[in-house]
Write a protein that holds these residues in place. Sequence first.
Motif, PDB file in Angstrom:
ATOM      1  N   ARG A  29       4.679  -6.637   4.655  1.00 25.04           N
ATOM      2  CA  ARG A  29       4.759  -5.262   5.154  1.00 25.04           C
ATOM      3  C   ARG A  29       3.407  -4.771   5.652  1.00 25.04           C
ATOM      4  O   ARG A  29       3.307  -4.023   6.604  1.00 25.04           O
ATOM      5  N   ARG A  30       2.332  -5.188   4.994  1.00 19.20           N
ATOM      6  CA  ARG A  30       1.022  -4.642   5.327  1.00 19.20           C
ATOM      7  C   ARG A  30       0.225  -5.533   6.276  1.00 19.20           C
ATOM      8  O   ARG A  30      -0.670  -5.060   6.952  1.00 19.20           O
ATOM      9  N   TYR A  55       4.511  -7.258  -0.095  1.00 19.42           N
ATOM     10  CA  TYR A  55       3.324  -6.479   0.250  1.00 19.42           C
ATOM     11  C   TYR A  55       2.604  -7.097   1.447  1.00 19.42           C
ATOM     12  O   TYR A  55       2.268  -6.411   2.406  1.00 19.42           O
ATOM     13  N   ARG A  60       7.385  -0.171   2.547  1.00 19.90           N
ATOM     14  CA  ARG A  60       7.375   0.379   3.908  1.00 19.90           C
ATOM     15  C   ARG A  60       7.369   1.904   3.874  1.00 19.90           C
ATOM     16  O   ARG A  60       6.768   2.553   4.706  1.00 19.90           O
ATOM     17  N   GLU A  61       8.040   2.462   2.871  1.00 11.72           N
ATOM     18  CA  GLU A  61       8.123   3.921   2.808  1.00 11.72           C
ATOM     19  C   GLU A  61       6.890   4.558   2.192  1.00 11.72           C
ATOM     20  O   GLU A  61       6.733   5.767   2.232  1.00 11.72           O
ATOM     21  N   GLN A  93       0.796   3.902   4.214  1.00 12.44           N
ATOM     22  CA  GLN A  93      -0.341   3.004   4.061  1.00 12.44           C
ATOM     23  C   GLN A  93      -1.667   3.767   4.041  1.00 12.44           C
ATOM     24  O   GLN A  93      -2.647   3.320   3.469  1.00 12.44           O
ATOM     25  N   GLY A 145      10.306  -4.407  -0.446  1.00 13.39           N
ATOM     26  CA  GLY A 145       9.924  -4.268   0.961  1.00 13.39           C
ATOM     27  C   GLY A 145      10.222  -2.866   1.475  1.00 13.39           C
ATOM     28  O   GLY A 145       9.391  -2.244   2.139  1.00 13.39           O
ATOM     29  N   GLU A 163       8.566 -14.522   6.798  1.00 11.53           N
ATOM     30  CA  GLU A 163       9.584 -13.670   6.183  1.00 11.53           C
ATOM     31  C   GLU A 163      10.935 -14.392   6.155  1.00 11.53           C
ATOM     32  O   GLU A 163      11.623 -14.392   5.136  1.00 11.53           O
TER      33      GLU A 163
END
Lengths: 272, 320
Positions: free
Chosen positions: A96-97, A93, A162-163, A166, A158, A107
Amino acid sequence: MSREAIGGSAWTRRGLAAMGIFGLVFLTVPLVIVIPMSFSSARALTFPPPSLSLRWYETFFGDPRWMEAMWTSTFVAAISSVAALILGGLAAYGLRRGTFKGRDWAEGNFMAPLIVPTIIVAIALYLALAKVGLLGSLLGLVVAHTLLNVPLVMMVLGVAIREFDQRIEQVAWSLGASWGYTMRKVVLPNLAPSVFAAWIFAFIGSFDEVIVTSFIAGKYETVPKKMFNELVLEVNPTITAVATLLIAFTVLALAAVAFVLGRAGKLKETVV
Amino acid sequence: MSDIRLEGVTKRYGTFAAADQVDLSVTQGEFVTILGPSGSGKTTLLSLIAGLNRPTSGRIFIGGRDVTNATAQERNIGLVFQSYALFPHMTVLENVLFPLGVRKIGGAEADRLARDALKLVRLDGLEARRPSQLSGGQQQRVALARAVVFKPDILLLDEPLGALDRKLREELQVELKQLQRTLGVTTLLVTHDQEEALSLSDRIMVLDKGRTQQVAAPAEAYLKPANRFVAEFLGIANFVDLPDGRNGVVRPERVRFTAEGQGRPARVVEAIYLGQMVRYHLALDGNQSVVAAVPFLGTAHAPGERVSVSWESADVWPVT
Ligand SMILES: Nc1ncnc2c1ncn2[C@@H]1O[C@H](COP(=O)(O)OP(=O)(O)OP(=O)(O)O)[C@@H](O)[C@H]1O
Ligand SMILES: [Mg+2]
């Protein structure tokens, strides 16, 4: 994939098909052999089995050392998969954010156990756990398995994060929902299928692990470690029964994952 | 309901300024549109106001309160995105109840408020559907209902109609305007569609490369653009030379056809039939080109035809 992308000539395609079939056979033949052998009545490993019986299953379930290994494996897998799920989920999280400096570095660090040869991870963990006095302890085993499975969880979650748009989270915040409330009421319900998949992968990952475990488990026996040791000592048909049980368990777990992801319409987006 | 004030708001990504010293005052109940090309910083500005992002410098006030460092949760803002951003696992009603639940409003009271909001956007009867079972226009109506049900201080809309087809977009524009009037909520809309900006807003703010180009009423910005960029971005601009050597802009509908010998001679290059209007691309003598828009009254000039055109000097607005 289009035909052109694979290669123009028919010969190339036939060659590829032959290689694919060979690969599949190569992978499935051991399974096809091991399963009937586990139901054999013979004392030694012979194929095909002379007649059928459940004696090796009885031996397995009747042997307290096998049951102890089973319990250790289950315990370590249960705790380490949940720990990996929480830590890997939070890391995925954040990565990705977040938009902080050094994100790629972080990462890479998290994914390292997946890329570095397992034997090197095993040696590193051996030294590190010895240093903190956890070598040969159940806690050390849980820590090691957690570490090994974090990258798996991060990969699965992940993709899912991502999908997940947001802006849906941002709207929830703007409507007054705290970060935790948004997580519980908006994000997790939508990611539930992927969370389940990640947890199953981590559980299997831990249950199957043998290399690192052999290095650091000390007196503790897990199922795969005991299988390996038994093979080295003497060829005993009990392990074919264990292998068959593990295959059945893995197939059922993966079928459950496929079912849950498929129902959520996510099957094609998650690389299984 | 509150007013919004931006003072010198700047947002930098590295050395690049996505918003550069932006000042803006939106009065209570006003409908202001931020208009600009892609990448001009519209979404950046909106996310700063919504609290999803922090400005590098400058201050933001909502209802006189300095919210520059307040979280999104503390700002009491209704937010609508082009992508709808509905909660996919909740029904229409649950989506609209969400902000009420967060505010500890429940039971019959919440139910009444949510159903009222859905009635306001003409979605009563679809309460039990999931977002995936709705059309784009219906989904955007749910998003609107969810954004106003808790009586937010201000409403922020980021290209809310951008994903809809033209006819539906025009329909929803009217509804949006009515909704905003009914509620009297201070509204900031982001769009790159100049027609939408001109038709909906009390005032528009034209943005380019993170900088304010002009803040004015639609008619004023259209007829008296502050600079070349605004003139070209809002509709079609004919640039003509002024006697004092400066440049001026004339709008196509101010260009008239005149009897031969009275105006400037021109040749019709292209005649585009637009329904109520015909748009002519004309080549004046001396390599200058002009666009004229005249009502369509049954006949039109054909390409290649020689015509004469003129415009009033009062209709020319000087720009730099
Ligand atoms: N997180 C970020 N990091 C770096 N640059 C960014 C970031 N967010 C936005 N930008 C840049 O800021 C500029 C303005 O972006 P913004 O999204 O505000 O544009 P916009 O006016 O909303 O455009 P559009 O009409 O395409 O939505 C763009 O050049 C964009 O690349
Ligand atoms: Mg934008």
